[in-house]
Design a protein around this motif. Structure first.
Motif, PDB file in Angstrom:
ATOM      1  N   ILE A 136      32.261   8.390  23.690  1.00 57.40           N
ATOM      2  CA  ILE A 136      31.847   9.068  24.925  1.00 57.40           C
ATOM      3  C   ILE A 136      32.690   8.657  26.130  1.00 57.40           C
ATOM      4  CG2 ILE A 136      29.937   9.393  26.564  1.00 57.40           C
ATOM      5  CD1 ILE A 136      28.054   9.376  24.085  1.00 57.40           C
ATOM      6  N   PRO A 137      32.934   7.357  26.363  1.00 54.97           N
ATOM      7  CA  PRO A 137      33.732   6.980  27.536  1.00 54.97           C
ATOM      8  C   PRO A 137      35.177   7.496  27.493  1.00 54.97           C
ATOM      9  CG  PRO A 137      32.578   5.060  26.653  1.00 54.97           C
ATOM     10  CD  PRO A 137      32.404   6.179  25.675  1.00 54.97           C
ATOM     11  N   ALA A 138      35.682   7.865  26.319  1.00 56.53           N
ATOM     12  CA  ALA A 138      37.058   8.362  26.206  1.00 56.53           C
ATOM     13  C   ALA A 138      37.238   9.698  26.925  1.00 56.53           C
ATOM     14  CB  ALA A 138      37.459   8.493  24.738  1.00 56.53           C
ATOM     15  N   GLY A 139      36.161  10.470  27.047  1.00 57.40           N
ATOM     16  CA  GLY A 139      36.206  11.738  27.765  1.00 57.40           C
ATOM     17  C   GLY A 139      36.719  12.906  26.949  1.00 57.40           C
ATOM     18  N   ALA A 140      36.620  14.074  27.560  1.00 61.19           N
ATOM     19  CA  ALA A 140      36.986  15.327  26.890  1.00 61.19           C
ATOM     20  C   ALA A 140      38.465  15.382  26.530  1.00 61.19           C
ATOM     21  CB  ALA A 140      36.612  16.513  27.763  1.00 61.19           C
ATOM     22  N   ASP A 141      39.327  14.840  27.380  1.00 58.14           N
ATOM     23  CA  ASP A 141      40.764  14.887  27.108  1.00 58.14           C
ATOM     24  C   ASP A 141      41.130  14.220  25.792  1.00 58.14           C
ATOM     25  OD1 ASP A 141      41.100  16.209  29.486  1.00 58.14           O
ATOM     26  OD2 ASP A 141      41.925  14.488  30.568  1.00 58.14           O
ATOM     27  N   LYS A 142      40.348  13.256  25.380  1.00 65.27           N
ATOM     28  CA  LYS A 142      40.594  12.547  24.122  1.00 65.27           C
ATOM     29  C   LYS A 142      39.600  12.974  23.042  1.00 65.27           C
ATOM     30  CE  LYS A 142      42.979   8.653  26.175  1.00 65.27           C
ATOM     31  NZ  LYS A 142      43.074   9.140  27.515  1.00 65.27           N
ATOM     32  N   GLY A 143      38.907  14.098  23.274  1.00 67.01           N
ATOM     33  CA  GLY A 143      37.977  14.632  22.278  1.00 67.01           C
ATOM     34  C   GLY A 143      36.756  13.760  22.073  1.00 67.01           C
ATOM     35  N   VAL A 148      34.388  22.864  28.274  1.00 62.47           N
ATOM     36  CA  VAL A 148      33.732  21.890  29.158  1.00 62.47           C
ATOM     37  C   VAL A 148      32.213  21.933  29.040  1.00 62.47           C
ATOM     38  CG1 VAL A 148      35.620  21.795  30.827  1.00 62.47           C
ATOM     39  CG2 VAL A 148      33.782  23.455  31.151  1.00 62.47           C
ATOM     40  N   ALA A 149      31.664  23.087  28.642  1.00 60.96           N
ATOM     41  CA  ALA A 149      30.211  23.221  28.522  1.00 60.96           C
ATOM     42  C   ALA A 149      29.706  23.066  27.097  1.00 60.96           C
ATOM     43  CB  ALA A 149      29.775  24.587  29.063  1.00 60.96           C
ATOM     44  N   MET A 150      30.460  23.587  26.130  1.00 64.03           N
ATOM     45  CA  MET A 150      30.004  23.602  24.743  1.00 64.03           C
ATOM     46  C   MET A 150      31.193  23.414  23.802  1.00 64.03           C
ATOM     47  SD  MET A 150      27.254  23.754  22.860  1.00 64.03           S
ATOM     48  CE  MET A 150      26.040  24.190  24.091  1.00 64.03           C
ATOM     49  N   GLY A 151      31.978  22.375  24.069  1.00 65.30           N
ATOM     50  CA  GLY A 151      33.117  22.077  23.216  1.00 65.30           C
ATOM     51  C   GLY A 151      32.672  21.488  21.890  1.00 65.30           C
TER      52      GLY A 151
END
Length: 149
Positions: A84-91, A62-65
């Motif tokens: 970017i709008p896809a979010g972390a869950d979608k890499g 979450v901080a440095m993926g």
């Protein structure tokens, strides 16, 4: 113990995965937003490439993926921005984005991910780049990818 050619050959076979072929790549990322390589290349004879991404840092995803994303160089900034709008869950990659030629999952410190991808649609001499799609990382975490003759 005497090291005859047979003993050496048997030792090499036992090591197996320790010997990477020309179609096998490894790259590291860290908490300083850096890849340890700024260019990767494989022979054009490789029809499939296996790439291992290792995050040598300690910070969580979450901080440095980090991930490793392959695109045509001309598409890199647009793919990074559109993801970017896809979010972390979608890499941080837009789902179904045909401009993404290959991508690892997003990983945190101490993690790794390995992917294999088909190179038959890539062309020797074409400009390809890899980058990390975590927001803000593309400026520092990028490099070139090439098929060599």
């Amino acid at each position: 113990m005497r090291f005859t050619p047979l003993v050496v050959a048997a030792s090499l076979l036992a090591a197996g995965s320790a010997i990477a072929g020309p179609c096998d790549l490894e790259i590291e990322s860290n908490d300083a937003m850096k890849f340890n390589k700024d260019s990767l290349a494989v022979p054009a004879s490789c029809k499939k490439v296996t790439l291992k991404l290792v995050h040598t840092g300690k910070m969580p995803k979450v901080a440095m993926g980090h991930n490793w994303v392959l695109v045509k160089t001309a598409d890199m900034q647009a793919v990074a921005t559109d993801g970017i709008p896809a979010g972390a869950d979608k890499g941080y990659l837009k789902p179904g984005d045909a401009r993404v030629l290959a991508a690892t999952k997003l990983i945190g410190g101490g993690e790794s991910d390995t992917i294999s991808f088909d190179t038959t649609k890539l062309k020797a001499g074409e400009a390809y780049s890899f980058f990390c799609s975590f927001p803000g990382h593309v400026g520092l975490m990028k490099g070139t990818f090439a098929l060599t003759k």
